[in-house]
Design an enzyme around this catalytic site. Structure first.
Site, mmCIF file in Angstrom:
data_model
loop_
_atom_site.group_PDB
_atom_site.id
_atom_site.type_symbol
_atom_site.label_atom_id
_atom_site.label_comp_id
_atom_site.label_asym_id
_atom_site.label_seq_id
_atom_site.Cartn_x
_atom_site.Cartn_y
_atom_site.Cartn_z
ATOM 1 N N ASP A 2 68.175 1.305 17.099
ATOM 2 C CA ASP A 2 66.857 1.673 18.211
ATOM 3 C C ASP A 2 67.405 3.150 18.786
ATOM 4 O O ASP A 2 68.442 3.362 19.030
ATOM 5 C CB ASP A 2 66.787 0.661 19.055
ATOM 6 C CG ASP A 2 65.152 0.586 19.395
ATOM 7 O OD1 ASP A 2 64.635 1.539 19.371
ATOM 8 O OD2 ASP A 2 64.725 -0.460 19.788
ATOM 9 N N ASN A 4 66.042 6.080 18.092
ATOM 10 C CA ASN A 4 65.634 7.404 17.170
ATOM 11 C C ASN A 4 64.846 8.396 18.067
ATOM 12 O O ASN A 4 64.886 9.714 18.007
ATOM 13 C CB ASN A 4 65.384 7.320 15.970
ATOM 14 C CG ASN A 4 66.121 6.517 14.941
ATOM 15 O OD1 ASN A 4 67.626 6.515 15.250
ATOM 16 N ND2 ASN A 4 66.045 6.095 13.838
ATOM 17 N N GLY A 5 63.769 7.695 18.482
ATOM 18 C CA GLY A 5 62.387 8.375 19.188
ATOM 19 C C GLY A 5 62.943 8.950 20.525
ATOM 20 O O GLY A 5 62.600 10.245 20.701
ATOM 21 N N TRP A 7 66.017 9.973 21.146
ATOM 22 C CA TRP A 7 67.204 10.797 20.839
ATOM 23 C C TRP A 7 66.195 11.952 20.814
ATOM 24 O O TRP A 7 66.658 13.242 21.320
ATOM 25 C CB TRP A 7 67.835 10.595 19.471
ATOM 26 C CG TRP A 7 68.963 11.465 19.391
ATOM 27 C CD1 TRP A 7 70.262 11.329 19.883
ATOM 28 C CD2 TRP A 7 69.016 12.464 18.787
ATOM 29 N NE1 TRP A 7 70.936 12.237 19.612
ATOM 30 C CE2 TRP A 7 70.478 13.040 18.661
ATOM 31 C CE3 TRP A 7 68.062 12.893 17.787
ATOM 32 C CZ2 TRP A 7 70.771 14.035 17.900
ATOM 33 C CZ3 TRP A 7 68.375 14.103 17.060
ATOM 34 C CH2 TRP A 7 69.766 14.924 17.174
ATOM 35 N N HIS A 19 64.720 10.080 13.271
ATOM 36 C CA HIS A 19 64.793 9.196 12.175
ATOM 37 C C HIS A 19 65.992 9.956 11.061
ATOM 38 O O HIS A 19 66.631 9.096 10.641
ATOM 39 C CB HIS A 19 63.638 9.054 11.451
ATOM 40 C CG HIS A 19 62.728 8.101 12.477
ATOM 41 N ND1 HIS A 19 63.091 7.065 13.393
ATOM 42 C CD2 HIS A 19 61.475 8.117 12.812
ATOM 43 C CE1 HIS A 19 62.040 6.766 13.871
ATOM 44 N NE2 HIS A 19 60.780 7.207 13.546
ATOM 45 N N ASN A 50 56.504 -2.444 12.479
ATOM 46 C CA ASN A 50 56.660 -1.082 12.630
ATOM 47 C C ASN A 50 55.208 -0.429 11.956
ATOM 48 O O ASN A 50 55.046 0.824 12.295
ATOM 49 C CB ASN A 50 57.916 -0.462 12.015
ATOM 50 C CG ASN A 50 58.938 -0.670 12.917
ATOM 51 O OD1 ASN A 50 60.026 -0.879 12.456
ATOM 52 N ND2 ASN A 50 58.667 -0.579 14.057
ATOM 53 N N TRP A 51 54.442 -1.023 11.187
ATOM 54 C CA TRP A 51 53.240 -0.465 10.431
ATOM 55 C C TRP A 51 52.389 -0.151 11.517
ATOM 56 O O TRP A 51 51.256 0.750 11.439
ATOM 57 C CB TRP A 51 52.659 -1.455 9.611
ATOM 58 C CG TRP A 51 53.215 -1.783 8.278
ATOM 59 C CD1 TRP A 51 54.013 -3.066 8.128
ATOM 60 C CD2 TRP A 51 53.591 -0.998 7.201
ATOM 61 N NE1 TRP A 51 54.575 -3.164 6.981
ATOM 62 C CE2 TRP A 51 54.369 -1.810 6.545
ATOM 63 C CE3 TRP A 51 53.351 0.134 6.707
ATOM 64 C CZ2 TRP A 51 54.884 -1.479 5.163
ATOM 65 C CZ3 TRP A 51 53.556 0.714 5.663
ATOM 66 C CH2 TRP A 51 54.514 -0.226 4.852
ATOM 67 N N ARG A 172 66.656 -7.475 23.420
ATOM 68 C CA ARG A 172 65.584 -8.491 22.650
ATOM 69 C C ARG A 172 66.224 -8.614 21.244
ATOM 70 O O ARG A 172 66.660 -7.578 20.678
ATOM 71 C CB ARG A 172 64.390 -8.014 22.950
ATOM 72 C CG ARG A 172 63.833 -6.570 22.317
ATOM 73 C CD ARG A 172 62.282 -6.397 22.568
ATOM 74 N NE ARG A 172 62.031 -4.986 22.174
ATOM 75 C CZ ARG A 172 61.924 -3.969 23.153
ATOM 76 N NH1 ARG A 172 61.828 -4.367 24.312
ATOM 77 N NH2 ARG A 172 61.687 -2.719 22.846
HETATM 78 C C1 IPE Z 1 64.093 3.553 15.176
HETATM 79 O O1 IPE Z 1 64.338 4.068 16.849
HETATM 80 C C2 IPE Z 1 63.562 2.410 14.757
HETATM 81 C C3 IPE Z 1 62.804 2.729 13.583
HETATM 82 C C4 IPE Z 1 61.870 1.910 13.313
HETATM 83 C C5 IPE Z 1 63.804 3.320 12.468
HETATM 84 P P1 IPE Z 1 62.598 3.970 17.519
HETATM 85 O O2 IPE Z 1 61.690 5.007 16.752
HETATM 86 O O3 IPE Z 1 62.074 2.699 17.835
HETATM 87 O O4 IPE Z 1 63.579 4.658 18.735
HETATM 88 P P2 IPE Z 1 62.766 4.760 20.229
HETATM 89 O O5 IPE Z 1 62.620 3.293 20.666
HETATM 90 O O6 IPE Z 1 61.317 5.608 20.088
HETATM 91 O O7 IPE Z 1 63.657 5.365 20.937
HETATM 92 MG MG MG Z 2 62.405 1.676 19.600
#
Ligand code: IPE
Ligand code: MG
Length: 226
Positions: A2, A4-5, A7, A19, A50-51, A172
């Site tokens: 978790d 990536n977004g 970051w 990603h 995630n879809w 979680r």
């Molecule tokens: C990666 O992190 C999870 C994937 C589905 C690859 P996120 O994309 O959930 O990152 P945040 O929560 O927005 O920071």
């Molecule tokens: Mg996330």
């Protein structure tokens, strides 16, 4: 994996940029596992939930998985890593399924380590799928036990995880390995996944080494003193 977004957002870039950096982190962590003697690594790449993300992000993620699998398979194989993929295959594209089948077949006899990529994976979906197999196998109720369910998981030969590391500070489970994590140690780190690497893994293993795992029992020393 978790964060990536977050970051990417912190750098004014789209999630897909995060990603991509996340894939680099996977490579670092896989190398660190080999160096530190961790035999099996499961990574949560894409959940059944995630879809629900924006279409463009889903598409970018799928493209990234496909391209990464294609690019890394030779090196993984050369390093003797067995690749397994856990999740619902039928909802993935035909070309993705081809990559998965190819990677799993090519590396099936490798014994240096296992990389379990959880893709379109959900812990509940896995249990549902196992129960479907039970029913299809015609198992009578009195024959349904933990072993009957365990053996019908996506990759029953994998060990239950000893340690689950949650990055980006989330507390979680998010539908990850629900059945297999019954007695896993949990560790939450604030580090965002793209920043995760060997040092973080070392710190996590050091913390894990301090945990006392009782699996619901009482430790021998405690029994001795009454
Ligand atoms: C990666 O992190 C999870 C994937 C589905 C690859 P996120 O994309 O959930 O990152 P945040 O929560 O927005 O920071
Ligand atoms: Mg996330």
């Amino acid at each position: 994996m978790d964060g990536n977004g977050r970051w990417a957002r912190g750098r004014g870039r789209p999630a897909s940029f995060g990603h991509r950096q996340g894939v680099r982190a996977i490579k670092r962590v896989l190398q660190a596992c080999e160096d530190l003697g961790v035999h099996a690594l499961s990574i949560y790449a894409f959940s059944t939930e995630n879809w629900a993300r924006p279409r463009a992000e889903v598409r970018a993620l799928m493209r990234l998985f496909h391209e990464t699998m294609q690019r890394e398979i030779d090196e993984m194989h050369r390093r003797g890593v067995r690749i397994v993929v856990s999740g619902r295959r039928d909802e993935l594209s035909a070309r993705m399924r081809e990559r998965i089948d190819e990677a799993m077949a090519r590396t099936a006899n490798n014994t240096n380590g296992v990389l379990n990529v959880c893709l379109n994976y959900g812990g509940r979906a896995e249990i549902v799928d196992a129960v479907r197999k039970l029913v299809r196998d015609g198992l009578p109720a009195q024959k349904v036990d933990e072993e009957a369910i365990s053996s019908r998981m996506y990759n029953p030969e994998l060990p239950d995880p000893d340690l689950i590391i949650r990055t980006a500070g989330e507390h979680r489970v998010s539908n990850f390995l629900l059945w297999q994590s019954a007695y896993s140690e949990m560790l939450v780190t604030e580090t965002l996944w793209p920043d995760f690497g060997e040092d973080e893994l070392k710190a996590a293993l050091a913390e894990y080494a301090l945990r006392v795992r009782r699996f619901g029992a009482r430790p021998a020393a405690e029994i001795a003193v009454g």
